[in-house]
Scaffold this active site. Structure first.
Site, mmCIF file in Angstrom:
data_model
loop_
_atom_site.group_PDB
_atom_site.id
_atom_site.type_symbol
_atom_site.label_atom_id
_atom_site.label_comp_id
_atom_site.label_asym_id
_atom_site.label_seq_id
_atom_site.Cartn_x
_atom_site.Cartn_y
_atom_site.Cartn_z
ATOM 1 N N HIS A 168 0.820 -1.221 0.000
ATOM 2 C CA HIS A 168 0.000 0.000 0.000
ATOM 3 C C HIS A 168 0.856 1.273 0.000
ATOM 4 C CE1 HIS A 168 -3.701 -2.152 0.514
ATOM 5 N NE2 HIS A 168 -3.377 -2.634 1.696
ATOM 6 N N ASP B 24 -4.692 -13.041 3.541
ATOM 7 C CA ASP B 24 -5.916 -12.498 4.146
ATOM 8 C C ASP B 24 -7.182 -12.735 3.319
ATOM 9 O OD1 ASP B 24 -4.680 -10.865 2.333
ATOM 10 O OD2 ASP B 24 -4.714 -9.064 3.580
#
Lengths: 321, 225
Positions: free
Chosen positions: A127, A253
């Site tokens: 990110h 995830d």
């Protein structure tokens, strides 16, 4: 059997995020435990880490941002840019060690000392933008590795595959103009997940148009949707692009039991994906594959997911093409 | 939310005496579909759209489009001949909501913005409004949407806002679907964070029902039996 490298260092645990944060040192301990208890460590080439030279960080990150990050750490700030990015006095040094270890891994792969590797690092990176921290990420580990391969090793075509359940906005933005780096991401649909980018029509820009590809997955979908998207979106692109090295942003995830997402990838689904990537590395990159940890927050499932991941890097597996 | 903040100020205009081929060139070069027609003092007297021009052109089927006579005829056609005089306008003190309602009602594509003397100040089109609403929704910033069913009771909204604020999460926006179910509305906070798992758990513990993302529907109207 492949020569597989494994990067882990106890100092990666020193980046602490406070009592309520999901990105914890325990994640990495769970991953290490899964690999150790399966008796895999003796089969792996253990990679040492070292502090990354700032000149490599600066190939991706704005100098002012690097200073701001370092200053925030020294001054005892608890967050950087947003409350998501919880940090402590060791975060900056830990982030440098993570990058340093990954660059050592890149050298070993390029020198032929190992075929592939799993880098179990913290903090994660995908990110992080050039000039700001985002979504638990500070330095964009994978982006720095890709740039390093270009500059230091003259690699002409780097393929990045990001299967963390969140879109790697940082990595995409850093290379969206660069036709020498193909960025593919498969993630939960941005209208239902952080960070709200990675839509189907984001395909790169300028010279880089056509060298970014996104497969958004709707909440509730799982193995079947992943298989379908990877076959439809990724395979034909990599067949054209023919990467010399594959870097993987590995996030666990998307797992059905991971509370950070609403997609339902099974443990077997993860194995299918990494087998697919392994086969792609064989086909295009002479086996050269560097897998770098991003997210994955289920302490219950991380040991098994990491164990399977490393086993596939070592042994390959049936060709799932 | 005033239009003066959202409108395009640098407006490409055209003179009423210009011929329509010049108008076409201008639209193509600037990638726009409407040209306000102004006097020398920038007073608005009309608007011309790409559709007006197309209607004025001879049909490709029935005419020799490239013949000398046709081109001459076209080059004599002035903007003033085909423009819509006295177009629907708004003032800079209109709000974004005014503009949205007016665009919906009149079905025009753009609204020239003029002052009390009809002097052109800007222009606002569907694209400007989309940009403005992306900002309003906060979706240009990374974050996550949450859907919560709320009973029509005073103080329920406050409970949600407090619960989220206590987690030190910033709001990008909050949307409300008024008619979710009988005496229930749905609230959609857009939260500027990556981790909403804790706040989800907390809200459920407080008795709120979270809406399955696939059921999110923000423009639900009253249910009729």
């Amino acid at each position: 059997m492949k020569k597989t490298g494994f990067l882990f260092d106890k100092r990666f645990l020193l980046h602490k995020t406070g009592p309520y944060h999901p990105e914890t040192p325990e994640r990495l301990e769970a991953i290490y435990k899964g690999i150790e208890e399966a008796g895999l460590l003796p089969k792996l080439t253990l990679i040492k880490t070292s502090r990354a030279d700032l000149k490599w960080i600066e190939t991706i990150h704005d100098k002012h941002y690097i200073d701001r990050f370092s200053d925030a750490c020294i001054s005892g700030y608890e967050t950087l840019d947003r409350s998501d990015n919880q940090m402590c006095g060791e975060t900056y040094e830990t982030a440098l060690l993570a990058v340093g270890g990954i660059l050592n891994t890149a050298n070993m792969v390029m020198e032929g000392k190992i075929d592939n590797a799993f880098c179990a690092v913290r903090p994660p990176g995908h990110h992080a933008e050039s000039d700001r921290a985002m979504g638990f990420c500070y330095f964009n580990n994978v982006a720095i590795a890709a740039r390093y391969l270009q500059i230091e090793w003259g690699v002409k075509r780097v393929g990045i595959i990001d299967f963390d359940v969140h879109h790697g906005n940082g990595t995409q933005h850093l290379f969206e103009h660069d036709p020498a780096v193909f960025y593919y991401s498969i993630h939960q649909h941005p209208s239902f997940a952080y960070p709200g980018t990675g839509r189907e029509f984001e395909e790169g820009d300028g010279d880089g148009l056509g060298f970014t590809k996104n497969s958004p997955i709707l909440p509730g979908q799982g193995d079947e949707a992943y298989e379908l998207s990877i076959k439809k979106d990724l395979l034909p692109e990599f067949e054209k692009f023919d990467p010399e090295v594959i870097i993987v942003s590995t996030g666990f995830d998307a797992h059905v039991d991971d509370k950070m997402s609403d997609v339902n990838l099974s443990t077997e689904g993860f194995s299918w994906i990494i087998k697919m990537i392994f086969n792609m590395a064989e086909r295009y990159a002479n086996g050269k594959l560097i897998s770098v940890l991003e997210g994955g927050y289920s302490l219950k499932h991380l040991p098994e997911l990491a164990k399977n991941h490393v086993e596939i890097l070592l042994n390959g597996g049936e060709n799932v093409y | 939310m005033f239009i003066s903040k959202s409108m395009t100020r640098d407006v490409v205009t055209i003179d009423k005496k210009a011929n329509i081929l010049d108008a076409t060139d201008k639209m193509i070069n600037r990638k726009i579909r409407h040209l306000p027609v102004v006097e020398h003092d920038n007073r608005l007297i009309g608007i011309v759209s790409d559709r007006d021009i197309r209607s004025a052109m001879p049909s490709i089927i029935s005419h020799d489009y490239n013949s000398k006579e046709e081109r001459e005829k076209l080059s004599k056609l002035k903007v003033a001949d085909i423009m819509t005089p006295d177009p629907i306008t708004i003032s800079p003190s209109y709000t974004l909501q005014d503009a949205l309602c007016l665009l919906q009602q009149t079905k025009v594509g753009v609204l020239p913005v003029v002052d009390e003397n009809d002097i052109l100040k800007g222009i606002v089109g569907v694209r400007d409004l989309i940009r403005a609403f992306i900002n309003v929704l906060g979706i240009g910033e990374p974050g996550m949407l949450l859907g919560i069913v709320v009973e029509e009771q005073t103080g329920k909204m406050k409970e949600i806002v407090d619960a989220i604020t206590e987690e030190k999460i910033s709001f990008g926006s909050i949307l409300v679907a008024k008619y979710w179910d009988k005496e229930k509305r749905a609230v959609f906070p857009y939260l500027l964070t990556k981790d909403i798992s804790r706040v989800k758990k907390k809200l459920e513990k407080m008795g709120f029902i979270l809406i399955d993302p696939l059921e999110w529907y923000l423009e639900q109207l009253p249910k009729t039996s």
